[in-house]
Design an enzyme around this catalytic site. Sequence first.
Site, PDB file in Angstrom:
ATOM      1  N   ASP A   1     121.404  -8.005  54.194  1.00  0.00           N
ATOM      2  CA  ASP A   1     122.739  -7.409  54.142  1.00  0.00           C
ATOM      3  C   ASP A   1     122.601  -5.985  53.604  1.00  0.00           C
ATOM      4  OD1 ASP A   1     122.428  -7.620  51.406  1.00  0.00           O
ATOM      5  OD2 ASP A   1     123.886  -9.221  51.149  1.00  0.00           O
ATOM      6  N   SER A   2     123.710  -5.266  53.555  1.00  0.00           N
ATOM      7  CA  SER A   2     123.639  -3.840  53.212  1.00  0.00           C
ATOM      8  C   SER A   2     123.779  -3.590  51.725  1.00  0.00           C
ATOM      9  CB  SER A   2     124.763  -3.095  53.928  1.00  0.00           C
ATOM     10  OG  SER A   2     126.016  -3.450  53.349  1.00  0.00           O
TER      11      SER A   2
ATOM     12  N   GLY B   1     126.610  -3.741  50.310  1.00  0.00           N
ATOM     13  CA  GLY B   1     127.984  -3.272  50.127  1.00  0.00           C
ATOM     14  C   GLY B   1     128.899  -4.306  49.490  1.00  0.00           C
ATOM     15  N   PHE B   2     128.769  -5.543  49.929  1.00  0.00           N
ATOM     16  CA  PHE B   2     129.643  -6.590  49.389  1.00  0.00           C
ATOM     17  C   PHE B   2     129.277  -6.914  47.936  1.00  0.00           C
ATOM     18  CE2 PHE B   2     130.357 -11.174  48.619  1.00  0.00           C
ATOM     19  CZ  PHE B   2     131.738 -11.174  48.670  1.00  0.00           C
TER      20      PHE B   2
ATOM     21  N   GLN C   1     135.656  -4.440  60.546  1.00  0.00           N
ATOM     22  CA  GLN C   1     136.566  -4.723  59.443  1.00  0.00           C
ATOM     23  C   GLN C   1     137.997  -4.656  59.977  1.00  0.00           C
ATOM     24  OE1 GLN C   1     135.916  -5.839  56.450  1.00  0.00           O
ATOM     25  NE2 GLN C   1     133.683  -5.513  56.291  1.00  0.00           N
TER      26      GLN C   1
ATOM     27  N   ASP D   1     125.738 -17.001  57.822  1.00  0.00           N
ATOM     28  CA  ASP D   1     124.963 -17.179  56.597  1.00  0.00           C
ATOM     29  C   ASP D   1     125.919 -17.664  55.534  1.00  0.00           C
ATOM     30  OD1 ASP D   1     125.410 -15.068  54.143  1.00  0.00           O
ATOM     31  OD2 ASP D   1     126.150 -14.287  56.058  1.00  0.00           O
TER      32      ASP D   1
ATOM     33  N   CYS E   1     120.896 -39.290  58.658  1.00  0.00           N
ATOM     34  CA  CYS E   1     120.116 -38.055  58.538  1.00  0.00           C
ATOM     35  C   CYS E   1     118.628 -38.337  58.726  1.00  0.00           C
ATOM     36  CB  CYS E   1     120.364 -37.439  57.166  1.00  0.00           C
ATOM     37  SG  CYS E   1     119.459 -35.906  56.884  1.00  0.00           S
TER      38      CYS E   1
ATOM     39  N   CYS F   1     116.211 -36.244  57.682  1.00  0.00           N
ATOM     40  CA  CYS F   1     115.442 -35.323  56.828  1.00  0.00           C
ATOM     41  C   CYS F   1     114.473 -36.094  55.932  1.00  0.00           C
ATOM     42  CB  CYS F   1     116.377 -34.438  56.007  1.00  0.00           C
ATOM     43  SG  CYS F   1     116.933 -35.141  54.441  1.00  0.00           S
TER      44      CYS F   1
ATOM     45  N   CYS G   1     116.211 -37.989  52.942  1.00  0.00           N
ATOM     46  CA  CYS G   1     116.879 -39.248  53.276  1.00  0.00           C
ATOM     47  C   CYS G   1     115.871 -40.318  53.681  1.00  0.00           C
ATOM     48  CB  CYS G   1     117.915 -39.017  54.371  1.00  0.00           C
ATOM     49  SG  CYS G   1     119.357 -38.119  53.744  1.00  0.00           S
TER      50      CYS G   1
ATOM     51  N   HIS H   1     117.947 -31.405  51.761  1.00  0.00           N
ATOM     52  CA  HIS H   1     118.836 -32.205  52.607  1.00  0.00           C
ATOM     53  C   HIS H   1     119.968 -31.356  53.187  1.00  0.00           C
ATOM     54  CE1 HIS H   1     121.624 -35.231  54.042  1.00  0.00           C
ATOM     55  NE2 HIS H   1     122.552 -34.574  53.372  1.00  0.00           N
TER      56      HIS H   1
END
Lengths: 379, 379
Positions: free
Chosen positions: B93-94, B96-97, B194, B271, B309, B311, B314, B340
């Site tokens: 990410d930049s 900025g957030f 935006q 994300d 599941c 995985c 599990c 999981h």
Amino acid sequence: MSDRFSFSIAATDGAARTGTIAMQRGEIRTPAFMPVGTAATVKAMKPADVRATGADIILGNTYHLMLRPGAERVAKLGGLHDFMGWDRPILTDSGGFQVMSLSELAKMSEEGVSFKSHLDGSKHMLTPERSMEIQRLLGSDIVMAFDECTPFPATRDQAAASMDRSMRWAKRSREGFDAGGEHASRAALFGIQQGSMDETLRQRSSDALREIGFDGYAVGGLAVGEGQEEMFRVLDFAVPMLPDEAPHYLMGVGKPDDLVGAVARGIDMFDCVLPTRSGRTGQAFTADGPINIKNARFGEDTGPLDPECGCPVCGQWSRAYLHHLIRSGEILGAMLMTEHNLFFYQSLMAGMRDAIATGTFAAFAADFSTRYRKPRTEG
Amino acid sequence: MSDRFSFSIAATDGAARTGTIAMQRGEIRTPAFMPVGTAATVKAMKPADVRATGADIILGNTYHLMLRPGAERVAKLGGLHDFMGWDRPILTDSGGFQVMSLSELAKMSEEGVSFKSHLDGSKHMLTPERSMEIQRLLGSDIVMAFDECTPFPATRDQAAASMDRSMRWAKRSREGFDAGGEHASRAALFGIQQGSMDETLRQRSSDALREIGFDGYAVGGLAVGEGQEEMFRVLDFAVPMLPDEAPHYLMGVGKPDDLVGAVARGIDMFDCVLPTRSGRTGQAFTADGPINIKNARFGEDTGPLDPECGCPVCGQWSRAYLHHLIRSGEILGAMLMTEHNLFFYQSLMAGMRDAIATGTFAAFAADFSTRYRKPRTEG
């Protein structure tokens, strides 16, 4: 019954021995180091990764497990092995040491120890009989007799009284264990020698344990602040008092050089939180001695933790990355440092086993010691 | 140059699309979920285990990494991929957030944002040019334009002013990225739409981004407290404004049902910290909705987190064990719950990709939604 427990010594070199303990859940190569899985987990490690470091057996803590999740609950869930996903041998301690060091308002009597949980203040009682019952409920493979780890320092009278009571408790432990039915037919019971730093008390304790009879014999009451030199002095007379044909277990030890010195004195088994606990705070063990990865000099160090280490961590990540993770409080830092340290410990044990088998243990120990303690300009 | 970045759409189903982003470090199957690796680690996971959950790409945070260990240090150490041991694509990410939400004394101007580190109070400045430089130093594969995530709620004037500045910053980001030499020849740059919840502002933003030209287009400024219904309402008009032929990335989203609804509206990438962060505190995602493993009813539950599941967690451990680990604050609990949850998220993405490919996405989404939200008597 023949496959319940056996210990075969393949080679000796001086007082050092290498061999195999065979049990129903698997073999334990000795000298063995047991990672500590306090609360049904070797902290920050999956069981398969613990195994991959070379561990044949792990240790579980009766005190922690009886309080959370509770021995009866673990039994209901199929035992500690199924619960945590470790199918090889587990040794459980008796709870005796930790109830005195961790609980609140512990009161000792001939019957046992009453205390309040450090987690929720609930009242409990540990006795030799209850300790045997808990270890049976957990499904332990190697059960430890319930004893008192004599405080250090102690007067001779204190040490004698404490040891004598532990020997009475050892007998009650034996009886409690033997009453355990099916579990007793597949698990082993170890007695614990006490007697503080006193040779005659250690002898009296050993005689009492031999009289009762156990599958293995632990040296208790050491690594309590007496220092390495004094510990070795006690081991020099304490270990030969134990039956040669049984495994000798030094409880709660230790630093890498402690292990080498104790193996040289006839010890076959160890457990210690050091590689796991210190890994989580940034200490890594290397052939050149321990390093603190948080040290600023590692911030841009692209080398592995230990250039000679063959572990997955040293194969993939740099000191700089581990420095970053530990400084940032990242869980992955605890995971990777723990994995490396356990691998280092297991590699050291494997090196000692090989050296004993080839009759080169003295040279191995000297080389290790020289290098591990060599003067360094950096901390 | 032809292998720098390409996006091919293999199938569409309504507004939903499935396809592949091809980059030098590997392919990204879309719709894609990117686990968040804030500080050069997906918390509590080894990179190989992240990959094993099905992740093709992870996200790194510019704000965190610029402060610790520092972008120049990461560059000196060979870039983020080598540093952390992840050789597939990384989107950064930049900053900025997070500079607005995490730093101290952040002051925004046309130039950028000045602020003090939340770690040590040191002074820093983030501008479009510096953000591009940092992401280049990190070795990012997908670079995000530097923007302001418009606060919510905002008046139309506030939203317009914020968006217009972000579009000026988008142009400066494009120029900064293009000046990046070799890095610009192998990385991609995404612009960020935006405009808050306003359709005409979203259109103005999209027009500005198209005019500049980017490899992909993110929808920013959502998942900021507006609620799922309002987010979907905005996506209904905002996504069709973006170039069809480029990937559409919804930043910071979200819950499993958010993902399904957003894919239905043409989103290709996501994300979110939810599967990792909530895993560490005991929330597990299942086909029947989330459960809190700390709940007392799981204390003796021998079933897996999610019966359907596949995985590794599990397959091996019970709810009772995970309940114990999380209640005990054990690191292994964070590790297994995270694994999981990431597996659950990636399985959901794989299910959506398959459904789109076979033209059954509407039925998939309806089935998922009905079951995931079904009334439960237990929490």
